[in-house]
Scaffold this motif. Structure first.
Motif, PDB file in Angstrom:
ATOM      1  N   LEU A   1     -62.085 -21.953  14.130  1.00  0.00           N
ATOM      2  CA  LEU A   1     -61.851 -20.584  14.596  1.00  0.00           C
ATOM      3  C   LEU A   1     -63.139 -19.768  14.632  1.00  0.00           C
ATOM      4  O   LEU A   1     -63.226 -18.801  15.381  1.00  0.00           O
ATOM      5  N   CYS A   2     -64.131 -20.129  13.825  1.00  0.00           N
ATOM      6  CA  CYS A   2     -65.420 -19.428  13.894  1.00  0.00           C
ATOM      7  C   CYS A   2     -66.218 -19.880  15.113  1.00  0.00           C
ATOM      8  O   CYS A   2     -67.030 -19.111  15.648  1.00  0.00           O
ATOM      9  N   THR A   3     -66.034 -21.121  15.570  1.00  0.00           N
ATOM     10  CA  THR A   3     -66.786 -21.639  16.713  1.00  0.00           C
ATOM     11  C   THR A   3     -66.008 -21.527  18.019  1.00  0.00           C
ATOM     12  O   THR A   3     -66.595 -21.657  19.096  1.00  0.00           O
ATOM     13  N   GLY A   4     -64.689 -21.309  17.924  1.00  0.00           N
ATOM     14  CA  GLY A   4     -63.880 -21.256  19.148  1.00  0.00           C
ATOM     15  C   GLY A   4     -63.742 -22.604  19.810  1.00  0.00           C
ATOM     16  O   GLY A   4     -63.556 -22.689  21.037  1.00  0.00           O
ATOM     17  N   HIS A   5     -63.845 -23.658  19.045  1.00  0.00           N
ATOM     18  CA  HIS A   5     -63.883 -25.012  19.596  1.00  0.00           C
ATOM     19  C   HIS A   5     -62.579 -25.361  20.315  1.00  0.00           C
ATOM     20  O   HIS A   5     -62.582 -26.125  21.296  1.00  0.00           O
ATOM     21  N   THR A   6     -61.438 -24.813  19.840  1.00  0.00           N
ATOM     22  CA  THR A   6     -60.137 -25.153  20.442  1.00  0.00           C
ATOM     23  C   THR A   6     -59.679 -24.131  21.470  1.00  0.00           C
ATOM     24  O   THR A   6     -58.573 -24.263  22.011  1.00  0.00           O
ATOM     25  N   GLY A   7     -60.500 -23.126  21.728  1.00  0.00           N
ATOM     26  CA  GLY A   7     -60.139 -22.117  22.732  1.00  0.00           C
ATOM     27  C   GLY A   7     -59.789 -20.778  22.140  1.00  0.00           C
ATOM     28  O   GLY A   7     -59.793 -19.766  22.852  1.00  0.00           O
ATOM     29  N   VAL A   8     -59.440 -20.712  20.861  1.00  0.00           N
ATOM     30  CA  VAL A   8     -59.163 -19.434  20.196  1.00  0.00           C
ATOM     31  C   VAL A   8     -60.173 -19.272  19.061  1.00  0.00           C
ATOM     32  O   VAL A   8     -60.702 -20.260  18.533  1.00  0.00           O
ATOM     33  N   SER A   9     -60.429 -17.987  18.672  1.00  0.00           N
ATOM     34  CA  SER A   9     -61.437 -17.749  17.637  1.00  0.00           C
ATOM     35  C   SER A   9     -61.175 -16.418  16.951  1.00  0.00           C
ATOM     36  O   SER A   9     -60.311 -15.628  17.367  1.00  0.00           O
ATOM     37  N   TYR A  10     -61.963 -16.165  15.899  1.00  0.00           N
ATOM     38  CA  TYR A  10     -61.892 -14.895  15.175  1.00  0.00           C
ATOM     39  C   TYR A  10     -62.702 -13.797  15.869  1.00  0.00           C
ATOM     40  O   TYR A  10     -62.675 -12.654  15.426  1.00  0.00           O
ATOM     41  N   ARG A  11     -63.447 -14.143  16.926  1.00  0.00           N
ATOM     42  CA  ARG A  11     -64.295 -13.151  17.586  1.00  0.00           C
ATOM     43  C   ARG A  11     -63.433 -12.044  18.189  1.00  0.00           C
ATOM     44  O   ARG A  11     -62.407 -12.291  18.815  1.00  0.00           O
ATOM     45  N   ASN A  12     -63.850 -10.788  17.950  1.00  0.00           N
ATOM     46  CA  ASN A  12     -63.176  -9.568  18.435  1.00  0.00           C
ATOM     47  C   ASN A  12     -61.808  -9.351  17.806  1.00  0.00           C
ATOM     48  O   ASN A  12     -61.001  -8.571  18.333  1.00  0.00           O
ATOM     49  N   THR A  13     -61.522 -10.032  16.682  1.00  0.00           N
ATOM     50  CA  THR A  13     -60.290  -9.732  15.950  1.00  0.00           C
ATOM     51  C   THR A  13     -60.557  -8.625  14.943  1.00  0.00           C
ATOM     52  O   THR A  13     -61.706  -8.326  14.610  1.00  0.00           O
TER      53      THR A  13
ATOM     54  N   ASP B   1     -55.837 -12.471  12.414  1.00  0.00           N
ATOM     55  CA  ASP B   1     -54.761 -12.461  13.408  1.00  0.00           C
ATOM     56  C   ASP B   1     -55.392 -12.447  14.794  1.00  0.00           C
ATOM     57  O   ASP B   1     -55.578 -11.403  15.413  1.00  0.00           O
ATOM     58  N   TYR B   2     -55.769 -13.649  15.277  1.00  0.00           N
ATOM     59  CA  TYR B   2     -56.457 -13.734  16.564  1.00  0.00           C
ATOM     60  C   TYR B   2     -55.519 -13.426  17.732  1.00  0.00           C
ATOM     61  O   TYR B   2     -55.954 -13.251  18.862  1.00  0.00           O
ATOM     62  N   GLU B   3     -54.170 -13.342  17.454  1.00  0.00           N
ATOM     63  CA  GLU B   3     -53.218 -13.021  18.509  1.00  0.00           C
ATOM     64  C   GLU B   3     -53.046 -11.521  18.685  1.00  0.00           C
ATOM     65  O   GLU B   3     -52.352 -11.074  19.601  1.00  0.00           O
ATOM     66  N   GLY B   4     -53.650 -10.713  17.785  1.00  0.00           N
ATOM     67  CA  GLY B   4     -53.597  -9.255  17.921  1.00  0.00           C
ATOM     68  C   GLY B   4     -52.230  -8.669  17.671  1.00  0.00           C
ATOM     69  O   GLY B   4     -51.843  -7.690  18.337  1.00  0.00           O
ATOM     70  N   LYS B   5     -51.462  -9.185  16.718  1.00  0.00           N
ATOM     71  CA  LYS B   5     -50.116  -8.698  16.423  1.00  0.00           C
ATOM     72  C   LYS B   5     -50.084  -7.819  15.185  1.00  0.00           C
ATOM     73  O   LYS B   5     -49.042  -7.681  14.550  1.00  0.00           O
ATOM     74  N   GLY B   6     -51.241  -7.267  14.799  1.00  0.00           N
ATOM     75  CA  GLY B   6     -51.262  -6.352  13.656  1.00  0.00           C
ATOM     76  C   GLY B   6     -50.935  -7.013  12.347  1.00  0.00           C
ATOM     77  O   GLY B   6     -50.382  -6.380  11.438  1.00  0.00           O
ATOM     78  N   GLY B   7     -51.242  -8.274  12.195  1.00  0.00           N
ATOM     79  CA  GLY B   7     -50.980  -9.007  10.969  1.00  0.00           C
ATOM     80  C   GLY B   7     -49.769  -9.884  11.062  1.00  0.00           C
ATOM     81  O   GLY B   7     -49.477 -10.651  10.126  1.00  0.00           O
ATOM     82  N   GLY B   8     -49.067  -9.828  12.197  1.00  0.00           N
ATOM     83  CA  GLY B   8     -47.889 -10.670  12.345  1.00  0.00           C
ATOM     84  C   GLY B   8     -48.183 -11.958  13.071  1.00  0.00           C
ATOM     85  O   GLY B   8     -47.281 -12.785  13.221  1.00  0.00           O
ATOM     86  N   GLY B   9     -49.428 -12.147  13.525  1.00  0.00           N
ATOM     87  CA  GLY B   9     -49.754 -13.359  14.262  1.00  0.00           C
ATOM     88  C   GLY B   9     -50.876 -14.134  13.580  1.00  0.00           C
ATOM     89  O   GLY B   9     -51.181 -13.948  12.398  1.00  0.00           O
ATOM     90  N   GLY B  10     -51.504 -15.027  14.341  1.00  0.00           N
ATOM     91  CA  GLY B  10     -52.555 -15.871  13.794  1.00  0.00           C
ATOM     92  C   GLY B  10     -52.009 -17.209  13.379  1.00  0.00           C
ATOM     93  O   GLY B  10     -52.137 -17.638  12.220  1.00  0.00           O
ATOM     94  N   ALA B  11     -51.390 -17.882  14.343  1.00  0.00           N
ATOM     95  CA  ALA B  11     -50.755 -19.157  14.040  1.00  0.00           C
ATOM     96  C   ALA B  11     -51.811 -20.205  13.693  1.00  0.00           C
ATOM     97  O   ALA B  11     -52.926 -20.209  14.223  1.00  0.00           O
ATOM     98  N   GLY B  12     -51.435 -21.088  12.797  1.00  0.00           N
ATOM     99  CA  GLY B  12     -52.359 -22.145  12.417  1.00  0.00           C
ATOM    100  C   GLY B  12     -52.575 -23.130  13.544  1.00  0.00           C
ATOM    101  O   GLY B  12     -51.657 -23.408  14.315  1.00  0.00           O
ATOM    102  N   ILE B  13     -53.773 -23.639  13.652  1.00  0.00           N
ATOM    103  CA  ILE B  13     -54.062 -24.603  14.719  1.00  0.00           C
ATOM    104  C   ILE B  13     -54.050 -26.030  14.183  1.00  0.00           C
ATOM    105  O   ILE B  13     -54.057 -26.987  14.965  1.00  0.00           O
ATOM    106  N   ILE B  14     -54.071 -26.185  12.850  1.00  0.00           N
ATOM    107  CA  ILE B  14     -53.867 -27.486  12.216  1.00  0.00           C
ATOM    108  C   ILE B  14     -53.029 -27.240  10.968  1.00  0.00           C
ATOM    109  O   ILE B  14     -52.884 -26.094  10.501  1.00  0.00           O
TER     110      ILE B  14
END
Length: 677
Positions: A554-566, A585-598
Motif C-alpha cells: 500500500l505504500c508503493t501502490g504495487h497492486t493499484g491502490v495505496s495510502y497516497r492522498n488518504t 482508509d484508502y477507499e475514503g469512507k471516513g474510517g469505514g473502508g480500507g479493505a485488506g488486499i491480502i
C-alpha cells in the motif's frame, strides 16, 4: 744560594702540608714529601717569582726537574715531588706564567728571567710555558679564545675537569679536547719561515755544513722536472736542496688536492644546476596549474550564481503550487473550482517550463569532469605537503654524520644526505620492479575508481533532477513512481497512473523492490495539513508478517491502490496513555473502508506499549488495511497486540498531527519505500 747568576733572596725548607705565607698572596700549600721553596726578587715586588723543586738547595742550580701544579684564586697547590710555579707581577695580579710539564728539563735562570720579563717576546717561535720551539706534531701551536698561543702538549697537561686556565691572563675556557683550540697556522708558517732563514744563514757560511743534521730515518726528497730527476746544484747545500724538494713535493700534493676539489665543485655545480632546472620546471607547471584553477574557480562561481538564481525561481514555483493546491482543496462553488483549475493549469505550465530549463542547463558536464580531475590533483598535493611537513617536524633530519670523514668528497656527502645507493644490487632491481608494478596497479585502480565515481556523480545528478523513475506496465497501462535521494536515502515513491516524463531514465519496479533487504524494510509516510507537507515519518516493519507485507504494497501502490492522498480519520484515547491516530482508509469512507488486499490474520505479531508502535486494529476484512500509530506510552495498560512496525523517526510529526484541531484534515501526502538503509 745562587741559581745561575741570580741570587735567591729566600730559601725555605717546607715539609708536607706546611703553609708558607708571604706578601699579599695569602698562603701556598706545598703537598710533597720534601719541597724546596725559592724566591726570586723582593717580597711582593713586581718581579716576584718562585720555584718549588725537589733538587738540592745547595750549590748552583743549572737545570731542574719539573712537575705539573695547579693554581686557584688566592691559593696555589703544588702536587708531586717537584714542580715549578711562576708568577710575574705584583701579588694578586693575573699574569702568572704558569706551570711546566712533568718531563721538561729547562734552564731555571731562563725560566725566572722569562717570568720576571712577563713572557717570551724575544722568542715567539717557542711556547711560553715549556719554552720549546713549536713543531708540526706534538707541539703544534694552538690559540685559546683569549688570544694567547701555547703548544698542544702543554694545553693537554694544563686541562683539568674539562677546563683550561690560560697561563697568561688566567681566563677560563671549556676544554673537552684539543679540537676546542684551533691550530695557529700563522704561527706554524712563521716557525717554518724562521727555520728556513736559519738554514739559509747556516748554508751561507764559508763552505760550512749546517750544524743541524737531518734525522737519519727521514728520506731525502727528490726533485723532478718533466719526469727526470734533477741534480743538486753545486752551490747549494744538501739541507737547502732537501728543503726545496720538500716544498716542491708539498706544492704538487696541494695542486693535486686542489684539482680534485675543483672536480668535486664541478660535479656539485652540475647537480645544483640540474636540481634548479627541475624546480623551475615544477614552478612553471605549478603556475600553470594555479592559473587554470583560478580560471576554473571563476567558472564554478558563475555556475553557482546561475544555480542560486534557478533555486530562487524554484522556491517561488513551490509557493505558487502550494497556493494553487490550497485553492483546489478549498473550492466550494463551481466558479471557485473553474478559477482554481485554470490557475493550477497555468502554474503547472510555468513549473514544467522551469523544470525543463533546469534539465537543459544543469549540470555543466565540463565543470563536473574538471572538478573530479582537480579533486584528484588536490588530494595528491595535500598528501605530498603532509609528507613534507611530517619530514620537517621529525626529531631527526637525515644529513651528514656529526663527525664526517674529512676525506669524504662533496658528492659523497650529497649521496649520504640524499641516501642514494653507492652500488646497485640485484635486490635493488627486484625491489624497484615490484614497487613499479604496485604503483602501476594502484594507478590503474585509481583510474577505474575515478570512472566509477564520475558515473556515480552523473547518476546522483539525474536522481536529484528527478529524471529517474520506476515503471510498471499492466493491462491498465504504464504506471510510474519517482526515485529520489534525500539525506543519502534513496526512496521509491508510490506508483501513479501516469507514464514517466520524456527523457527520463527508467527502472522496472520488480527490479527495484527485488534489490531491497526484506529482513529490514523501511517505509515512509509524508503527512501534511493546511495545504503543506509537515514532515516525513519513517517506519521500520517487522519481517515476515502479513500486515507488514500489506503495508509495503500500500505504500508503493504495487497492486493499484495505496495510502497516497488518504486521510487520518480518527483518534483513540486522545489525551490519555495509549493515545493513537488511525488511518489507512484508502477507499475514503471516513474510517469505514480500507479493505485488506491480502490475508493478514495469520502471523506472528509483537506486543508493545511504547509510543511509536504501528499496529493493525480490525479483524474485519473490510477494514483490514487500516493502521494505528501510538503517540503516547500505555503506562500500566495492557500492551498493544498485533504490532508489525515501529516509528524510527518523525514521531513528533505524528504527535503534531494528533494535536491538530481536526484530525480528518491530516493527509498522507505521499508514501514510499526506502531502498538503502
Amino acid at each position: 744560594m745562587t741559581i745561575g747568576s741570580t741570587t735567591c733572596l729566600h730559601y725555605v725548607n717546607v715539609s708536607e702540608n706546611t703553609a708558607v705565607t708571604y706578601g699579599q698572596r695569602g698562603h701556598q700549600s706545598l703537598q710533597s714529601q720534601q719541597c724546596h721553596y725559592y724566591k726570586y726578587g723582593a717580597e711582593g715586588s713586581a718581579d716576584e717569582a718562585c720555584i718549588v723543586s725537589g733538587a738540592s738547595p745547595t750549590g748552583t742550580v743549572g737545570t731542574a726537574s719539573i712537575l705539573l701544579g695547579t693554581e686557584t684564586a688566592g691559593e696555589r697547590s703544588v702536587v708531586g715531588i717537584s714542580a715549578v710555579l711562576l708568577r710575574a707581577g705584583a701579588a694578586g695580579e693575573g699574569n702568572s706564567v704558569g706551570v711546566l710539564s712533568p718531563t721538561s728539563t729547562v734552564d731555571v735562570v731562563t725560566v725566572l728571567q722569562k717570568a720576571v720579563g712577563g713572557g717570551s717576546t724575544d722568542n715567539p717561535e717557542e711556547c711560553n710555558v715549556c719554552c720549546i720551539t713549536y713543531d708540526e706534531s706534538e707541539r703544534r701551536p694552538r690559540t685559546l679564545p683569549c688570544g694567547h698561543t701555547f703548544c698542544s702538549s702543554c694545553i693537554l697537561q694544563l686541562t683539568t675537569s674539562n677546563q683550561l686556565t690560560c697561563p697568561d691572563c688566567r681566563a677560563s675556557h671549556p676544554a673537552t679536547s684539543l679540537d676546542n683550540f684551533p691550530v695557529s697556522y700563522a704561527m706554524e708558517a712563521f716557525v717554518k719561515k724562521f727555520k728556513n732563514v736559519q738554514l739559509v744563514q747556516t748554508a751561507g757560511a764559508a763552505g760550512e755544513t749546517p750544524s743541524v743534521k737531518p734525522a737519519a730515518e727521514k728520506q731525502m726528497p727528490v726533485k723532478t722536472k718533466g719526469g727526470t730527476t734533477q741534480k743538486r746544484p753545486s752551490g747549494m747545500s744538501k739541507k737547502l736542496w732537501s728543503l726545496l724538494g720538500e716544498h716542491e713535493s708539498s706544492m704538487r700534493s696541494q695542486l693535486t688536492g686542489f684539482q680534485n676539489t675543483q672536480s668535486q665543485l664541478e660535479q656539485y655545480w652540475t647537480w645544483l644546476t640540474d636540481q634548479n632546472e627541475q624546480n623551475l620546471q615544477l614552478l612553471k607547471k605549478v603556475e600553470e596549474f594555479t592559473h587554470n584553477v583560478a580560471t576554473f574557480v571563476k567558472l564554478i562561481e558563475e555556475e553557482v550564481a546561475r544555480v542560486m538564481a534557478m533555486k530562487q525561481e524554484g522556491e517561488e514555483g513551490v509557493k505558487q503550487l502550494e497556493a494553487r493546491l490550497e485553492c483546489l482543496q478549498n473550492a466550494n462553488t463551481a466558479q471557485e473550482a473553474f478559477t482554481a483549475i485554470n490557475h493550477a493549469d497555468q502554474c503547472s505550465v510555468e513549473v514544467e517550463d522551469w523544470r525543463q530549463k533546469c534539465q537543459k542547463q544543469f549540470p555543466d558536464d565540463n565543470i563536473v569532469t574538471t572538478s573530479i580531475k582537480y579533486g584528484q590533483v588536490r588530494e595528491a598535493i595535500r598528501t605530498a605537503l603532509d609528507a613534507l611537513a611530517a619530514e620537517t617536524d621529525a626529531t631527526h633530519t637525515p644529513g651528514l654524520p656529526p663527525h664526517p670523514d674529512p676525506a669524504s668528497t662533496i658528492m659523497d656527502k650529497i649521496n649520504t644526505i640524499t641516501k642514494m645507493p653507492q652500488q646497485i644490487t640485484v635486490e635493488n632491481l627486484l625491489e624497484m620492479s615490484q614497487r613499479i608494478k604496485t604503483l602501476v596497479e594502484n594507478l590503474l585502480g585509481m583510474s577505474q575508481r575515478m570512472k566509477m565515481l564520475l558515473q556515480d556523480l552523473r547518476i546522483k545528478t539525474l536522481v536529484e533532477d528527478g529524471l529517474v523513475f520506476a515503471v510498471q506496465e499492466d493491462q491498465g497501462g504504464i504506471r510510474s513512481s519517482r526515485i529520489t535521494l534525500e539525506n543519502d536515502q534513496i526512496s521509491m515513491h508510490c506508483l501513479q497512473d501516469q507514464p514517466p516524463p520524456p527523457h527520463a531514465h527508467t527502472l522496472q519496479v520488480s527490479e527495484v523492490l527485488g534489490a531491497r533487504d526484506p529482513s529490514s524494510t523501511l517505509v515512509h509516510l509524508d503527512l501534511g495539513w493546511g495545504g503543506s507537507t509537515r514532515g516525513r515519518v519513517h517506519i521500520r516493519l517487522s519481517p515476515n508478517t502479513p500486515a507488514a507485507q500489506q503495508f509495503v504494497l500500500l505504500c508503493t501502490g504495487h497492486t493499484g491502490v495505496s495510502y497516497r492522498n488518504t486521510k487520518l480519520h480518527s483518534m483513540g484515547d486522545k489525551g490519555r496513555p495509549g493515545e493513537c491516530v488511525l488511518g489507512g482508509d484508502y477507499e475514503g469512507k471516513g474510517g469505514g473502508g480500507g479493505a485488506g488486499i491480502i490475508d493478514i490474520s495469520d502471523g506472528q505479531y509483537q506486543e508493545s506499549g511504547r509510543a511509536g508502535a504501528v499496529w493493525w486494529r480490525y479483524d474485519d476484512a473490510a477494514r483490514a488495511a487500516q493502521f494505528a500509530i501510538t503517540t503516547r506510552d500505555c503506562e500500566g495498560r495492557w500492551p498493544l497486540a498485533d504490532v508489525f512496525g515501529e516509528v524510527v523517526s518523525g514521531l513528533e510529526v505524528v504527535r503534531a498531527a494528533a494535536n491538530h484541531s481536526d484530525i480528518t484534515q491530516v493527509t498522507v501526502v505521499d508514501c514510499g519505500i526506502v531502498l538503502n538503509q
